[in-house]
Design a protein around this motif. Structure first.
Motif, PDB file in Angstrom:
ATOM      1  N   UNK A  40       1.053  -1.460   0.096  1.00  0.00           N
ATOM      2  CA  UNK A  40       0.026   0.053   0.128  1.00  0.00           C
ATOM      3  C   UNK A  40       0.811   1.207   0.060  1.00  0.00           C
ATOM      4  N   UNK A  41       0.735   2.290  -0.600  1.00  0.00           N
ATOM      5  CA  UNK A  41       1.143   3.250  -0.459  1.00  0.00           C
ATOM      6  C   UNK A  41      -0.055   4.771  -0.571  1.00  0.00           C
ATOM      7  N   UNK A  42       0.302   5.760  -0.486  1.00  0.00           N
ATOM      8  CA  UNK A  42      -0.145   7.490  -0.684  1.00  0.00           C
ATOM      9  C   UNK A  42      -1.352   7.007   1.083  1.00  0.00           C
ATOM     10  N   UNK A  43      -0.614   6.398   1.890  1.00  0.00           N
ATOM     11  CA  UNK A  43      -1.944   6.311   3.323  1.00  0.00           C
ATOM     12  C   UNK A  43      -2.891   5.622   2.321  1.00  0.00           C
ATOM     13  N   UNK A  44      -2.536   4.199   1.774  1.00  0.00           N
ATOM     14  CA  UNK A  44      -3.472   3.694   1.176  1.00  0.00           C
ATOM     15  C   UNK A  44      -4.695   3.921   0.006  1.00  0.00           C
ATOM     16  N   UNK A  45      -4.244   4.791  -0.317  1.00  0.00           N
ATOM     17  CA  UNK A  45      -4.830   5.506  -1.731  1.00  0.00           C
ATOM     18  C   UNK A  45      -4.224   4.342  -2.748  1.00  0.00           C
ATOM     19  N   UNK A  46      -3.600   3.681  -2.696  1.00  0.00           N
ATOM     20  CA  UNK A  46      -3.644   2.611  -4.026  1.00  0.00           C
ATOM     21  C   UNK A  46      -3.029   1.371  -3.484  1.00  0.00           C
ATOM     22  N   UNK A  47      -2.365   0.363  -5.080  1.00  0.00           N
ATOM     23  CA  UNK A  47      -1.602  -0.875  -3.848  1.00  0.00           C
ATOM     24  C   UNK A  47      -1.004  -0.506  -5.219  1.00  0.00           C
ATOM     25  N   UNK A  48       0.892  -0.731  -4.794  1.00  0.00           N
ATOM     26  CA  UNK A  48       1.764  -1.242  -6.289  1.00  0.00           C
ATOM     27  C   UNK A  48       2.163  -2.863  -6.329  1.00  0.00           C
ATOM     28  N   UNK A  49       2.679  -2.916  -6.912  1.00  0.00           N
ATOM     29  CA  UNK A  49       3.011  -4.136  -7.700  1.00  0.00           C
ATOM     30  C   UNK A  49       3.927  -3.556  -8.471  1.00  0.00           C
ATOM     31  N   UNK A  50       5.222  -4.261  -8.728  1.00  0.00           N
ATOM     32  CA  UNK A  50       6.637  -4.354  -9.454  1.00  0.00           C
ATOM     33  C   UNK A  50       6.560  -5.499  -9.894  1.00  0.00           C
ATOM     34  N   UNK A  51       7.042  -5.931 -11.664  1.00  0.00           N
ATOM     35  CA  UNK A  51       7.453  -6.695 -11.973  1.00  0.00           C
ATOM     36  C   UNK A  51       8.917  -6.222 -12.574  1.00  0.00           C
ATOM     37  N   UNK A  52       9.330  -7.580 -13.758  1.00  0.00           N
ATOM     38  CA  UNK A  52      10.145  -7.456 -14.496  1.00  0.00           C
ATOM     39  C   UNK A  52      10.265  -8.009 -15.545  1.00  0.00           C
ATOM     40  N   UNK A  53      10.465  -7.661 -16.835  1.00  0.00           N
ATOM     41  CA  UNK A  53      10.335  -8.040 -18.244  1.00  0.00           C
ATOM     42  C   UNK A  53      11.108  -9.059 -17.853  1.00  0.00           C
ATOM     43  N   UNK A  54      11.774 -10.022 -19.354  1.00  0.00           N
ATOM     44  CA  UNK A  54      12.675 -10.769 -19.873  1.00  0.00           C
ATOM     45  C   UNK A  54      14.489 -10.351 -19.927  1.00  0.00           C
ATOM     46  N   UNK A  55      14.337  -8.586 -20.179  1.00  0.00           N
ATOM     47  CA  UNK A  55      15.334  -7.777 -20.229  1.00  0.00           C
ATOM     48  C   UNK A  55      15.458  -7.123 -19.115  1.00  0.00           C
ATOM     49  N   UNK A  56      15.202  -6.942 -17.859  1.00  0.00           N
ATOM     50  CA  UNK A  56      14.743  -6.596 -16.652  1.00  0.00           C
ATOM     51  C   UNK A  56      13.955  -5.476 -16.694  1.00  0.00           C
ATOM     52  N   UNK A  57      13.513  -4.781 -17.795  1.00  0.00           N
ATOM     53  CA  UNK A  57      13.022  -3.648 -17.062  1.00  0.00           C
ATOM     54  C   UNK A  57      11.867  -4.088 -16.388  1.00  0.00           C
ATOM     55  N   UNK A  58      11.484  -2.735 -15.561  1.00  0.00           N
ATOM     56  CA  UNK A  58      10.793  -2.872 -14.121  1.00  0.00           C
ATOM     57  C   UNK A  58       9.202  -2.291 -15.134  1.00  0.00           C
ATOM     58  N   UNK A  59       7.919  -2.939 -14.681  1.00  0.00           N
ATOM     59  CA  UNK A  59       7.096  -2.686 -14.997  1.00  0.00           C
ATOM     60  C   UNK A  59       6.284  -2.699 -13.553  1.00  0.00           C
ATOM     61  N   UNK A  60       5.648  -0.801 -13.735  1.00  0.00           N
ATOM     62  CA  UNK A  60       4.689  -1.236 -12.367  1.00  0.00           C
ATOM     63  C   UNK A  60       2.839  -1.422 -12.225  1.00  0.00           C
ATOM     64  N   UNK A  61       2.663  -1.887 -12.123  1.00  0.00           N
ATOM     65  CA  UNK A  61       1.224  -1.654 -11.593  1.00  0.00           C
ATOM     66  C   UNK A  61       0.430  -0.942 -10.672  1.00  0.00           C
ATOM     67  N   UNK A  62      -0.400  -0.541 -10.896  1.00  0.00           N
ATOM     68  CA  UNK A  62      -1.438   0.581  -9.749  1.00  0.00           C
ATOM     69  C   UNK A  62      -2.692  -0.283  -9.752  1.00  0.00           C
ATOM     70  N   UNK A  63      -3.056  -0.520  -8.447  1.00  0.00           N
ATOM     71  CA  UNK A  63      -5.055  -0.155  -7.996  1.00  0.00           C
ATOM     72  C   UNK A  63      -4.927   0.738  -7.413  1.00  0.00           C
ATOM     73  N   UNK A  64      -5.520   2.213  -8.167  1.00  0.00           N
ATOM     74  CA  UNK A  64      -5.938   3.409  -7.415  1.00  0.00           C
ATOM     75  C   UNK A  64      -7.341   3.260  -6.691  1.00  0.00           C
ATOM     76  N   UNK A  65      -7.434   3.022  -5.625  1.00  0.00           N
ATOM     77  CA  UNK A  65      -8.947   3.223  -4.670  1.00  0.00           C
ATOM     78  C   UNK A  65      -9.250   5.279  -4.454  1.00  0.00           C
ATOM     79  N   UNK A  66     -10.597   4.783  -4.116  1.00  0.00           N
ATOM     80  CA  UNK A  66     -11.487   6.173  -4.383  1.00  0.00           C
ATOM     81  C   UNK A  66     -11.049   6.588  -3.041  1.00  0.00           C
TER      82      UNK A  66
END
Length: 135
Positions: free
Chosen positions: A109-135
């Motif tokens: 959880x980030x931003x005082x629970x405003x969103x949940x974030x998760x990170x993965x890497x692609x085959x070249x180790x590039x970072x991809x972030x996913x965000x679930x934004x809460x209202x």
């Protein structure tokens, strides 16, 4: 300002192997846009059913250091990751687990629970972030 920025178009992601990268991003729902491919420019446009776009820049050199913007001690300027808003972090995590795609950080959880974030890497180790934004 003499112009208005209307929206975000795409992010370019440098990769070493177009076929491998295209297969990985295909698993995330992206497909090749035949109108956005340039062998000379080493660029391949991919589009998601939502209209979101990325460009794979396929002129990368493999590095034992990993991602030179994030994995080495000296932090150089440059784009470090792409971030996508999703509707369900729990569904994403379950899907990543089924697909065998490692989560490198989170979910947290980030931003005082405003969103949940998760990170993965692609085959070249590039970072991809996913965000679930809460209202």
């Amino acid at each position: 300002m003499p112009f208005d920025t209307l929206t975000f178009d795409h992010v370019g992601i440098r990769v070493t192997d177009l076929a491998v990268a295209e297969a990985f991003y295909g698993r995330l729902g992206f497909v090749r846009d035949p109108d956005e491919f340039s062998e000379a420019g080493k660029a391949c446009g991919l589009v998601h059913p939502t209209g979101l776009r990325i460009h794979l820049i396929f002129n990368g050199e493999a590095s034992a250091e990993g991602n030179v913007l994030l994995d080495v001690p000296v932090k150089r300027p440059g784009y470090t990751h792409a971030a996508f808003i999703i509707d369900s972090m729990s569904e994403l995590v379950a899907w990543l687990n089924r697909e065998g795609i490692a989560i490198t950080e989170g979910p947290v959880e980030m931003g005082h629970g405003r969103r949940i974030v998760c990170f993965i890497r692609d085959p070249d180790r590039n970072v991809i972030e996913f965000n679930e934004v809460r209202s």
